[in-house]
Design a protein around this motif. Structure first.
Motif, PDB file in Angstrom:
ATOM      1  N   GLU A  30       0.835  -1.201   0.000  1.00 47.97           N
ATOM      2  CA  GLU A  30       0.000   0.000   0.000  1.00 47.97           C
ATOM      3  C   GLU A  30       0.867   1.247   0.000  1.00 47.97           C
ATOM      4  OE1 GLU A  30      -2.770  -0.237   3.239  1.00 47.97           O
ATOM      5  OE2 GLU A  30      -3.802  -1.959   2.369  1.00 47.97           O
ATOM      6  N   ASN A  31       1.923   1.256   0.811  1.00 50.76           N
ATOM      7  CA  ASN A  31       2.840   2.398   0.843  1.00 50.76           C
ATOM      8  C   ASN A  31       3.543   2.565  -0.495  1.00 50.76           C
ATOM      9  OD1 ASN A  31       2.223   2.983   3.488  1.00 50.76           O
ATOM     10  ND2 ASN A  31       3.940   1.834   4.330  1.00 50.76           N
ATOM     11  N   LEU A  32       3.948   1.477  -1.096  1.00 49.37           N
ATOM     12  CA  LEU A  32       4.630   1.532  -2.389  1.00 49.37           C
ATOM     13  C   LEU A  32       3.699   2.056  -3.474  1.00 49.37           C
ATOM     14  CD1 LEU A  32       7.168   0.929  -4.030  1.00 49.37           C
ATOM     15  CD2 LEU A  32       6.344  -1.406  -4.300  1.00 49.37           C
ATOM     16  N   THR A  33       2.464   1.618  -3.467  1.00 48.30           N
ATOM     17  CA  THR A  33       1.485   2.093  -4.438  1.00 48.30           C
ATOM     18  C   THR A  33       1.251   3.593  -4.290  1.00 48.30           C
ATOM     19  OG1 THR A  33       0.392  -0.058  -4.448  1.00 48.30           O
ATOM     20  CG2 THR A  33      -0.893   1.805  -5.257  1.00 48.30           C
ATOM     21  N   GLN A  34       1.144   4.049  -3.072  1.00 47.79           N
ATOM     22  CA  GLN A  34       0.948   5.478  -2.826  1.00 47.79           C
ATOM     23  C   GLN A  34       2.158   6.279  -3.303  1.00 47.79           C
ATOM     24  OE1 GLN A  34       0.398   6.478   1.272  1.00 47.79           O
ATOM     25  NE2 GLN A  34      -0.400   8.515   0.812  1.00 47.79           N
ATOM     26  N   SER A  35       3.346   5.787  -3.060  1.00 48.36           N
ATOM     27  CA  SER A  35       4.561   6.475  -3.503  1.00 48.36           C
ATOM     28  C   SER A  35       4.646   6.538  -5.024  1.00 48.36           C
ATOM     29  CB  SER A  35       5.801   5.772  -2.951  1.00 48.36           C
ATOM     30  OG  SER A  35       5.818   5.832  -1.555  1.00 48.36           O
ATOM     31  N   ILE A  36       4.289   5.463  -5.683  1.00 48.19           N
ATOM     32  CA  ILE A  36       4.314   5.437  -7.148  1.00 48.19           C
ATOM     33  C   ILE A  36       3.292   6.422  -7.710  1.00 48.19           C
ATOM     34  CG2 ILE A  36       3.773   4.009  -9.164  1.00 48.19           C
ATOM     35  CD1 ILE A  36       5.055   1.663  -7.632  1.00 48.19           C
ATOM     36  N   ASN A  37       2.117   6.481  -7.123  1.00 48.14           N
ATOM     37  CA  ASN A  37       1.104   7.431  -7.579  1.00 48.14           C
ATOM     38  C   ASN A  37       1.553   8.874  -7.372  1.00 48.14           C
ATOM     39  OD1 ASN A  37      -0.692   5.468  -8.460  1.00 48.14           O
ATOM     40  ND2 ASN A  37      -1.723   5.338  -6.484  1.00 48.14           N
ATOM     41  N   THR A  38       2.181   9.156  -6.247  1.00 51.78           N
ATOM     42  CA  THR A  38       2.693  10.496  -5.984  1.00 51.78           C
ATOM     43  C   THR A  38       3.774  10.854  -6.991  1.00 51.78           C
ATOM     44  OG1 THR A  38       2.219  10.237  -3.627  1.00 51.78           O
ATOM     45  CG2 THR A  38       3.762  11.975  -4.241  1.00 51.78           C
ATOM     46  N   LEU A  39       4.681   9.958  -7.247  1.00 51.47           N
ATOM     47  CA  LEU A  39       5.744  10.190  -8.214  1.00 51.47           C
ATOM     48  C   LEU A  39       5.171  10.426  -9.610  1.00 51.47           C
ATOM     49  CD1 LEU A  39       8.755  10.306  -8.888  1.00 51.47           C
ATOM     50  CD2 LEU A  39       8.700   7.819  -9.156  1.00 51.47           C
ATOM     51  N   SER A  40       4.178   9.662  -9.977  1.00 47.60           N
ATOM     52  CA  SER A  40       3.536   9.829 -11.273  1.00 47.60           C
ATOM     53  C   SER A  40       2.901  11.210 -11.388  1.00 47.60           C
ATOM     54  CB  SER A  40       2.487   8.742 -11.475  1.00 47.60           C
ATOM     55  OG  SER A  40       1.812   8.924 -12.686  1.00 47.60           O
ATOM     56  N   ASN A  41       2.244  11.665 -10.337  1.00 50.14           N
ATOM     57  CA  ASN A  41       1.630  12.994 -10.340  1.00 50.14           C
ATOM     58  C   ASN A  41       2.681  14.090 -10.471  1.00 50.14           C
ATOM     59  OD1 ASN A  41      -0.954  11.961 -10.119  1.00 50.14           O
ATOM     60  ND2 ASN A  41      -0.973  12.096  -7.885  1.00 50.14           N
ATOM     61  N   VAL A  42       3.799  13.949  -9.786  1.00 52.51           N
ATOM     62  CA  VAL A  42       4.870  14.944  -9.865  1.00 52.51           C
ATOM     63  C   VAL A  42       5.458  14.979 -11.268  1.00 52.51           C
ATOM     64  CG1 VAL A  42       7.209  15.482  -9.057  1.00 52.51           C
ATOM     65  CG2 VAL A  42       5.433  14.861  -7.418  1.00 52.51           C
ATOM     66  N   ASN A  44       3.972  14.136 -14.065  1.00 57.44           N
ATOM     67  CA  ASN A  44       2.980  14.691 -14.999  1.00 57.44           C
ATOM     68  C   ASN A  44       2.863  16.213 -14.893  1.00 57.44           C
ATOM     69  OD1 ASN A  44       2.293  12.254 -16.188  1.00 57.44           O
ATOM     70  ND2 ASN A  44       0.706  11.830 -14.680  1.00 57.44           N
ATOM     71  N   LYS A  45       3.144  16.782 -13.739  1.00 60.98           N
ATOM     72  CA  LYS A  45       3.033  18.221 -13.528  1.00 60.98           C
ATOM     73  C   LYS A  45       4.297  18.972 -14.007  1.00 60.98           C
ATOM     74  CE  LYS A  45      -0.165  18.005  -9.677  1.00 60.98           C
ATOM     75  NZ  LYS A  45      -0.366  18.260  -8.254  1.00 60.98           N
ATOM     76  N   LYS A  46       5.386  18.264 -14.209  1.00 60.13           N
ATOM     77  CA  LYS A  46       6.627  18.917 -14.611  1.00 60.13           C
ATOM     78  C   LYS A  46       6.521  19.372 -16.077  1.00 60.13           C
ATOM     79  CE  LYS A  46      11.568  18.319 -14.777  1.00 60.13           C
ATOM     80  NZ  LYS A  46      12.715  17.543 -14.437  1.00 60.13           N
ATOM     81  N   PRO A  47       6.851  20.649 -16.357  1.00 59.38           N
ATOM     82  CA  PRO A  47       6.759  21.134 -17.736  1.00 59.38           C
ATOM     83  C   PRO A  47       7.831  20.498 -18.624  1.00 59.38           C
ATOM     84  CG  PRO A  47       7.687  22.817 -16.316  1.00 59.38           C
ATOM     85  CD  PRO A  47       7.284  21.676 -15.432  1.00 59.38           C
ATOM     86  N   ILE A  48       7.479  20.297 -19.880  1.00 63.20           N
ATOM     87  CA  ILE A  48       8.407  19.715 -20.845  1.00 63.20           C
ATOM     88  C   ILE A  48       9.150  20.852 -21.530  1.00 63.20           C
ATOM     89  CG2 ILE A  48       8.622  18.331 -22.948  1.00 63.20           C
ATOM     90  CD1 ILE A  48       6.011  16.925 -22.117  1.00 63.20           C
ATOM     91  N   ASN A  49      10.481  20.792 -21.528  1.00 57.45           N
ATOM     92  CA  ASN A  49      11.306  21.836 -22.147  1.00 57.45           C
ATOM     93  C   ASN A  49      11.728  21.463 -23.514  1.00 57.45           C
ATOM     94  OD1 ASN A  49      11.078  23.413 -19.894  1.00 57.45           O
ATOM     95  ND2 ASN A  49      12.937  22.612 -18.959  1.00 57.45           N
TER      96      ASN A  49
END
Length: 49
Positions: A30-42, A44-49
Motif C-alpha cells: 500500500e505504501n509503495l502504491t501510494q509512492s508510485i502514484n505520488t511520483l507519477s503525479n509529480v 505529470n506536472k513537470k513542464p516539458i522543455n
C-alpha cells in the motif's frame, strides 16, 4: 482423532507464518502504491522543455 490433532499441529505453524507475512507485505505494498502514484503525479506536472 490423533491424526486431526497431528495435522493441525503440522500445518498450524506454516499457516500462521504465511498469514503474518501476508499482512506485513500488504502494508508495504500500500505504501509503495501510494509512492508510485505520488511520483507519477509529480512527473505529470513537470513542464516539458
Amino acid at each position: 482423532m490423533d491424526s486431526i490433532v497431528n495435522l493441525i499441529g503440522n500445518l498450524g505453524f506454516p499457516i500462521a507464518i504465511s498469514l503474518y507475512l501476508l499482512i506485513r507485505i500488504e502494508g508495504k505494498l500500500e505504501n509503495l502504491t501510494q509512492s508510485i502514484n505520488t511520483l507519477s503525479n509529480v512527473i505529470n506536472k513537470k513542464p516539458i522543455n
